[in-house]
Design a protein around this motif. Structure first.
Motif, mmCIF file in Angstrom:
data_model
loop_
_atom_site.group_PDB
_atom_site.id
_atom_site.type_symbol
_atom_site.label_atom_id
_atom_site.label_comp_id
_atom_site.label_asym_id
_atom_site.label_seq_id
_atom_site.Cartn_x
_atom_site.Cartn_y
_atom_site.Cartn_z
ATOM 1 N N LEU A 163 2.182 -1.310 -5.138
ATOM 2 C CA LEU A 163 3.518 -2.545 -4.427
ATOM 3 C C LEU A 163 2.796 -3.468 -5.442
ATOM 4 O O LEU A 163 1.894 -3.896 -6.166
ATOM 5 N N PRO A 164 4.162 -4.348 -5.659
ATOM 6 C CA PRO A 164 4.058 -5.663 -6.215
ATOM 7 C C PRO A 164 2.945 -6.304 -5.833
ATOM 8 O O PRO A 164 2.553 -6.382 -4.992
ATOM 9 N N ALA A 165 1.839 -6.798 -6.792
ATOM 10 C CA ALA A 165 1.018 -7.609 -6.177
ATOM 11 C C ALA A 165 1.132 -8.666 -5.651
ATOM 12 O O ALA A 165 0.282 -8.827 -5.068
ATOM 13 N N THR A 166 1.780 -9.051 -5.137
ATOM 14 C CA THR A 166 1.720 -10.466 -4.581
ATOM 15 C C THR A 166 2.885 -10.486 -3.472
ATOM 16 O O THR A 166 3.160 -11.666 -3.235
ATOM 17 N N SER A 167 3.164 -9.435 -3.595
ATOM 18 C CA SER A 167 4.255 -9.384 -2.008
ATOM 19 C C SER A 167 3.999 -9.669 -1.104
ATOM 20 O O SER A 167 2.561 -9.498 -0.282
ATOM 21 N N SER A 168 4.998 -10.235 0.069
ATOM 22 C CA SER A 168 4.952 -10.600 1.075
ATOM 23 C C SER A 168 4.778 -9.395 1.851
ATOM 24 O O SER A 168 4.221 -9.511 2.997
ATOM 25 N N GLN A 172 1.945 -6.234 6.171
ATOM 26 C CA GLN A 172 2.104 -4.326 6.617
ATOM 27 C C GLN A 172 1.438 -4.061 6.497
ATOM 28 O O GLN A 172 0.649 -2.718 6.943
ATOM 29 N N LEU A 173 -0.289 -3.848 5.252
ATOM 30 C CA LEU A 173 -0.671 -3.204 5.239
ATOM 31 C C LEU A 173 -1.848 -3.013 6.401
ATOM 32 O O LEU A 173 -2.661 -4.314 6.624
ATOM 33 N N GLY A 174 -2.423 -1.346 6.266
ATOM 34 C CA GLY A 174 -3.379 -1.744 7.453
ATOM 35 C C GLY A 174 -4.133 -1.457 6.855
ATOM 36 O O GLY A 174 -4.388 -0.726 5.414
ATOM 37 N N GLY A 175 -5.038 -1.305 7.475
ATOM 38 C CA GLY A 175 -7.555 -1.406 6.678
ATOM 39 C C GLY A 175 -7.149 0.254 5.973
ATOM 40 O O GLY A 175 -7.812 0.551 5.205
ATOM 41 N N ARG A 176 -6.471 1.253 6.235
ATOM 42 C CA ARG A 176 -6.740 2.575 5.835
ATOM 43 C C ARG A 176 -4.917 3.122 5.118
ATOM 44 O O ARG A 176 -4.849 3.831 4.282
ATOM 45 N N ASP A 177 -4.302 1.684 4.554
ATOM 46 C CA ASP A 177 -3.161 2.388 4.062
ATOM 47 C C ASP A 177 -4.136 2.151 2.673
ATOM 48 O O ASP A 177 -4.874 0.987 2.253
ATOM 49 N N ARG A 178 -4.015 2.587 1.072
ATOM 50 C CA ARG A 178 -4.546 3.272 0.057
ATOM 51 C C ARG A 178 -3.110 2.688 -1.184
ATOM 52 O O ARG A 178 -2.247 2.875 -0.925
ATOM 53 N N VAL A 179 -4.004 1.469 -1.548
ATOM 54 C CA VAL A 179 -2.754 0.971 -2.781
ATOM 55 C C VAL A 179 -3.586 1.323 -4.092
ATOM 56 O O VAL A 179 -4.902 0.646 -4.051
ATOM 57 N N LEU A 180 -2.754 1.697 -4.293
ATOM 58 C CA LEU A 180 -3.549 1.911 -5.971
ATOM 59 C C LEU A 180 -3.207 1.973 -7.342
ATOM 60 O O LEU A 180 -4.293 1.305 -8.067
ATOM 61 N N VAL A 181 -2.242 1.371 -7.047
ATOM 62 C CA VAL A 181 -0.938 0.585 -8.379
ATOM 63 C C VAL A 181 -0.401 -0.919 -7.543
ATOM 64 O O VAL A 181 -0.082 -0.995 -6.573
ATOM 65 N N GLU A 182 -0.943 -1.951 -8.358
ATOM 66 C CA GLU A 182 -0.498 -3.232 -8.064
ATOM 67 C C GLU A 182 -0.075 -3.670 -9.063
ATOM 68 O O GLU A 182 -0.007 -3.849 -10.057
ATOM 69 N N ARG A 183 1.954 -4.159 -9.062
ATOM 70 C CA ARG A 183 2.047 -4.415 -10.208
ATOM 71 C C ARG A 183 2.813 -6.124 -10.391
ATOM 72 O O ARG A 183 3.184 -6.207 -9.278
ATOM 73 N N ARG A 199 -5.783 -4.802 -4.375
ATOM 74 C CA ARG A 199 -6.265 -3.614 -3.948
ATOM 75 C C ARG A 199 -7.081 -2.279 -4.964
ATOM 76 O O ARG A 199 -7.264 -1.703 -4.087
ATOM 77 N N GLY A 200 -6.073 -2.337 -6.233
ATOM 78 C CA GLY A 200 -6.027 -0.814 -7.128
ATOM 79 C C GLY A 200 -5.918 -1.499 -8.019
ATOM 80 O O GLY A 200 -6.278 -2.667 -8.862
ATOM 81 N N TRP A 201 -5.423 -0.534 -8.968
ATOM 82 C CA TRP A 201 -5.369 -1.066 -10.282
ATOM 83 C C TRP A 201 -4.148 -2.790 -10.797
ATOM 84 O O TRP A 201 -2.960 -1.930 -9.804
ATOM 85 N N LEU A 202 -4.274 -2.977 -11.220
ATOM 86 C CA LEU A 202 -3.231 -4.544 -11.586
ATOM 87 C C LEU A 202 -2.400 -4.156 -13.140
ATOM 88 O O LEU A 202 -3.226 -4.183 -14.003
ATOM 89 N N VAL A 203 -1.362 -4.035 -12.424
ATOM 90 C CA VAL A 203 -0.622 -3.593 -14.115
ATOM 91 C C VAL A 203 0.466 -4.413 -14.307
ATOM 92 O O VAL A 203 1.278 -4.658 -13.555
#
Length: 238
Positions: A163-168, A172-183, A199-203
């Motif tokens: 997901l985009p790192a700064t997206s509004s 919507q993400l829940g506590g169990r939603d795993r974000v591994l890449v943040e653009r 939450r994840g790697w900042l690319v």
């Protein structure tokens, strides 16, 4: 650091793939890289092993292989098999993917995409590679809500979010939603990351134009001035 930011130099031969990898380490001090399939000069096993060895020598992590549209069920299974082989060959833990075109009958395309992805996820699990799916405008999965719904149907821990790192939409993400890449785009304001919940790697990615090293270096410097590394913290030996 994404190779796509350096596409202009790579594709006209002003910079080789392996030179780019070395400069990401020596000049940009990046912790990891995302390698776009489109930027590979070769995809055979020998070249993949060479990329992996150079990354090890440089102390830089080949985080992901980036293959947009790979979940399109109209693409042959051989494309997904080849991508998985290349990812394991370079030592990447992730493959970044998006959905394909929705087609004239989106529900039918959705069902075929789920079936193709389940087979792909099963193969990826066996190879210990995780797929990260990103929303893509104009695709079957244009937003986070569609990606979340799709993930429920695939139902696998080997399919995570990109997901985009700064997206509004992150709200919507829940506590169990795993974000591994943040653009994070080269044209975005690094100050936006100061309050972002990481939450994840900042690319860092985007069109680097004719001076990608200058543009990327400036963005990385601004991010580091916030007291944040541009990637996940380094692994601490146990």
């Amino acid at each position: 650091m994404a190779s796509s930011s350096f596409a202009a130099l790579l594709r006209r031969g002003s910079l080789t793939h392996l030179e780019w990898l070395e400069l990401c380490s020596s000049r940009l001090a990046a912790d990891g890289v995302v390698l776009a399939l489109a930027d590979f000069p070769r995809t055979d096993g020998e070249y993949a092993a060479q990329v992996k060895k150079i990354a090890v020598d440089l102390g830089i992590v080949p985080v992901a292989l980036d293959v947009p549209g790979l979940l399109d069920p109209n693409r042959p299974d051989a494309d997904r098999e080849s991508a998985l082989s290349l990812a394991t060959g370079i030592g990447a833990a992730l493959i970044r993917v998006t959905g394909g075109h929705p087609g004239t009958l989106p529900p039918e395309t959705f069902a075929r995409t789920v079936a193709a992805t389940k087979a792909f996820v099963s193969a990826a699990k066996a190879a210990n590679v995780t797929l990260t799916v990103a929303p893509a405008a104009g695709s079957l999965l244009p937003g986070l809500a569609e990606v979340q719904n799709f993930s429920k149907y695939v139902d696998s821990a080997w399919l995570r979010y990109d997901l985009p790192a700064t997206s509004s939409e992150r709200a919507q993400l829940g506590g169990r939603d795993r974000v591994l890449v943040e653009r994070f785009g080269l044209d975005e304001d690094p100050a936006l990351l100061a309050s972002a919940d990481r939450r994840g790697w900042l690319v860092v990615e985007g069109d680097g134009g004719e001076d990608p090293f200058g543009r990327v270096s400036a963005v990385l410097g601004a991010i580091r001035s916030l007291g944040q590394r541009p990637q996940m913290p380094s692994v601490v030996p146990g």
